[in-house]
Design a protein around this motif. Structure first.
Motif, mmCIF file in Angstrom:
data_model
loop_
_atom_site.group_PDB
_atom_site.id
_atom_site.type_symbol
_atom_site.label_atom_id
_atom_site.label_comp_id
_atom_site.label_asym_id
_atom_site.label_seq_id
_atom_site.Cartn_x
_atom_site.Cartn_y
_atom_site.Cartn_z
ATOM 1 N N SER A 204 0.824 -1.460 0.040
ATOM 2 C CA SER A 204 -0.192 -0.041 0.105
ATOM 3 C C SER A 204 0.898 1.253 -0.036
ATOM 4 C CB SER A 204 -0.853 -0.153 1.395
ATOM 5 O OG SER A 204 -1.807 -1.258 1.195
ATOM 6 N N SER A 205 0.152 2.371 -0.257
ATOM 7 C CA SER A 205 1.134 3.589 -0.533
ATOM 8 C C SER A 205 0.397 4.810 -0.356
ATOM 9 C CB SER A 205 1.943 3.545 -1.730
ATOM 10 O OG SER A 205 0.904 3.674 -2.962
ATOM 11 N N GLY A 206 1.014 5.892 -0.228
ATOM 12 C CA GLY A 206 0.005 7.304 0.373
ATOM 13 C C GLY A 206 1.119 8.273 0.389
ATOM 14 N N VAL A 207 0.502 9.422 0.569
ATOM 15 C CA VAL A 207 1.088 10.659 0.973
ATOM 16 C C VAL A 207 0.324 11.271 2.055
ATOM 17 C CG1 VAL A 207 1.813 13.020 -0.135
ATOM 18 C CG2 VAL A 207 2.202 10.899 -1.365
ATOM 19 N N HIS A 208 0.804 12.129 3.034
ATOM 20 C CA HIS A 208 0.265 12.954 4.069
ATOM 21 C C HIS A 208 0.825 14.176 3.763
ATOM 22 C CE1 HIS A 208 -1.170 9.775 7.252
ATOM 23 N NE2 HIS A 208 -1.413 9.196 5.863
#
Length: 356
Positions: A204-208
């Motif tokens: 999974s991946s993401g940006v905050h």
């Protein structure tokens, strides 16, 4: 996943360009506003080496899903009933999920490492598919048609294009107990036990991204805006996914607000109760702007990735980066714990605040 897209969406939702334009005017007013970003990858679905699942239909048409893992609030009973309903063709209300009992499944490899949806979810899907194949074989004989012409929906089997004549799953289960043709499919009866072993972990991946304002006089950090863009592949239950993301963020925020273990000089634990160890309260939670991307993985039949832990790590980095940005990167931030006392000490070290 599409990592550049995650970053672009996070910057757009934060209004990064707008805040950058406003920063000089805010600085002129004595307001220290900073922007911070943190990207991440989460390895989920630890193999360990996989999970078992049993799906069975009784003579009354009730469906049981037996799993080896135990739940602690993740919604196993709901999610795996959904998976079973999708792959078997039974109605959701006819399905009961039971787990965490060695009399049902002799061994489970544990709930953790964001692995349950990947491992158990796919085991349920594979077992439900096997039971459906057996049910279709029995229905084809009763409906006098080819197996490829049988459909099972809402716990009933019928011939495609002729839904008026249906056979309930309970009746199929009774007939299946004496159906010799099922021997080659694992034996009579509508049940199957399957083990699913993922080939590798999922990512999974993401940006905050965060906007914070720091009070120079007190060291208090206020979160003005916080954005999360996340991709965990297919979402089996979007509301539960949202809950996992919000809960993960709250855990990460707790570190920023002061969650850390403190020992005295004599080795005595000083933060042994909730009077001394601060947990985030509802009033501490800022409004969150969330957006989910949906890039399914081809590493498992469901196309799912882990979601339980990805949102926990980034808040410390994003907020620390934003605090540093508020002072042009001149603070020597050495810990993710950003209590007013610690932040004010950093400001004094860098010459932004007067000595106490």
């Amino acid at each position: 996943g599409d990592y550049p897209l995650e970053l672009r969406r996070a910057l757009d939702l934060l209004d990064y360009a707008g805040w950058r334009k406003r920063q000089p005017a805010l600085r002129a007013q004595g307001r220290r506003v900073g922007l911070g970003i943190a990207g991440y990858l989460e390895a989920g679905g630890s193999v360990r080496p996989g999970e078992w699942a049993t799906v069975k239909i009784d003579e009354h048409g009730h469906v049981e899903v037996l799993i080896g893992v135990s739940g602690s609030g993740q919604g196993h009973e709901t999610v795996f009933a959904q998976v079973c309903a999708e792959y078997l063709g039974a109605t959701f209300d006819d399905i009961r999920v039971r787990g965490g009992d060695t009399t049902l499944v002799p061994y489970g490899y544990g709930t953790g490492a964001s692995r349950v949806a990947v491992n158990t979810g796919n085991a349920v899907a594979v077992a439900a598919t096997a039971v459906k194949e057996k049910a279709v074989s029995v229905a084809a004989g009763l409906l006098e048609c080819a197996p490829d012409d049988v459909r099972i929906e809402e716990s009933r089997a019928f011939v495609v294009g002729a839904p008026a004549r249906t056979i309930p799953l309970g009746q199929l289960a009774r007939v299946a107990l004496r159906e010799r043709s099922l021997v080659e499919q694992g034996g009579p009866g509508l049940w199957a036990t399957k083990f699913y072993a993922p080939p590798t972990v999922t990512w999974s991946s993401g940006v905050h991204a965060a906007v914070v304002e720091v009070d120079v006089e007190t060291g208090r950090v206020a979160i003005v805006r916080y954005v999360i863009v996340h991709d965990c592949g297919r979402q089996l239950h979007p509301v539960i996914v949202d809950g996992q993301i919000v809960g993960g963020f709250a855990q990460g925020l707790g570190v920023v607000l002061g969650e850390h273990v403190v020992y005295g000089a004599d080795g005595q634990l000083l933060t042994s109760t909730l009077m001394d160890y601060p947990l985030p309260r509802a009033a501490d939670m800022p409004p969150l702007v969330m957006e989910h991307l949906h890039f399914t993985t081809d590493h498992n039949p469901l196309g799912v990735r882990g979601v339980g832990e990805g949102a926990t790590g980034p808040p410390t980095a994003a907020i620390a980066n934003a605090v540093a940005d508020a002072f042009d990167g001149r603070l020597e931030i050495r810990s993710p714990v950003l209590t007013p006392d610690r932040v004010h000490a950093l400001l004094r070290e860098a010459g932004f605040a007067a000595p106490i």
